[in-house]
Design an enzyme around this catalytic site. Sequence first.
Site, short mmCIF file in Angstrom:
data_model
loop_
_atom_site.label_atom_id
_atom_site.label_comp_id
_atom_site.label_asym_id
_atom_site.label_seq_id
_atom_site.Cartn_x
_atom_site.Cartn_y
_atom_site.Cartn_z
N LYS A 271 0.88 5.51 3.97
CA LYS A 271 -0.47 6.03 3.19
C LYS A 271 -2.17 5.16 3.27
CE LYS A 271 -0.34 3.50 -0.48
NZ LYS A 271 -1.64 2.36 -1.17
N TRP B 93 -4.60 -6.40 -8.06
CA TRP B 93 -2.81 -5.69 -8.69
C TRP B 93 -1.57 -7.09 -8.86
CZ3 TRP B 93 -0.69 -2.25 -10.35
CH2 TRP B 93 0.64 -1.66 -10.10
#
Length: 328
Positions: free
Chosen positions: A187, A11
């Site tokens: 999530k 990322w």
Amino acid sequence: MRIAVFGAGAWGTALALAFSARHDVVLWGRDAGHIDTLAATRHNERYLPGVPFPEELALTADFAAAARAADLHLVVTPLAGLRAAVGELNTLQPDTPLIWACKGLEAGTGKLPHEIVAEELGPAARCGVLTGPSFAAEVARAMPTAVTLAATDPAFARRWVPALHQPRLRIYANSDLVGAEIGGAIKNVLAIAAGVSDGMGFGLNARAALITRGLAEIARLAEALGGRPETLMGLAGMGDLILTCTGDLSRNRRVGLALAQGKTLAEILGELGHVAEGVSTAREVVKLAARHDVEMPLCEAVDTLLHDARLGPREVVEQLLSREPRRE
């Protein structure tokens, strides 16, 4: 503008690549050998194979040099490294604006990232979180993506959203740090549940129910902590949840798929080779929910599956399915 990106994983590398299209970017990594390899090959084959680096992207293992030369600090370490990175940045360059892009709850404290940052920098720090539905491999390849920059100070968002926004990396402003971070944390836990469900062959109906009921759990906890329900209907909530529960690039979903195959957690994490934040976050979510008297049966089931060796996926699922019916 000069941006220092701290964290040379998938990322961090993806964001460094994206922002280097408009700005001078230096990518910092803790492992000097890894950084030397990136500099020599101009690829991050370990985390983002097949994506070449532009000539403009600078690389360094010198934390202080990267920090002192930047107009913006972007921390993209795993959550476990956020506190140390922010503390060091505060020592080196305390007035430089900060954005972090890590998700989860701190192991042992249960704190959200913005709470960690506030403890290290003080409540008046100029800062925000970049979050939303975004696989690193797609961002690195300039595939269209939309994310949220959440900051309690509207002036911070007004300054940095236009500076970072791009046609293929659309950035939307939000002032609800709590809602944005709760969505990004939970999530990952629910993606493990989705992987288990799909791995056991429960079908699309079950997946849809899991995502929908999971979103309700996220919204309940966010509201209890002061977040806004509408935040969870956006990119940082529903968007991130759908992507992570359905996309096979999701590490947390892959953990669930492997659990459904009967693999142990130790085996799975050894094979994964990356951090799956949902594993450590599950326990902290359950504790946080209990402190605020919020019911979160799906997250509790994931925590049980991860940390109670006496119960396998089928037993945990049966416990969920045997719950009494209630109002939606």
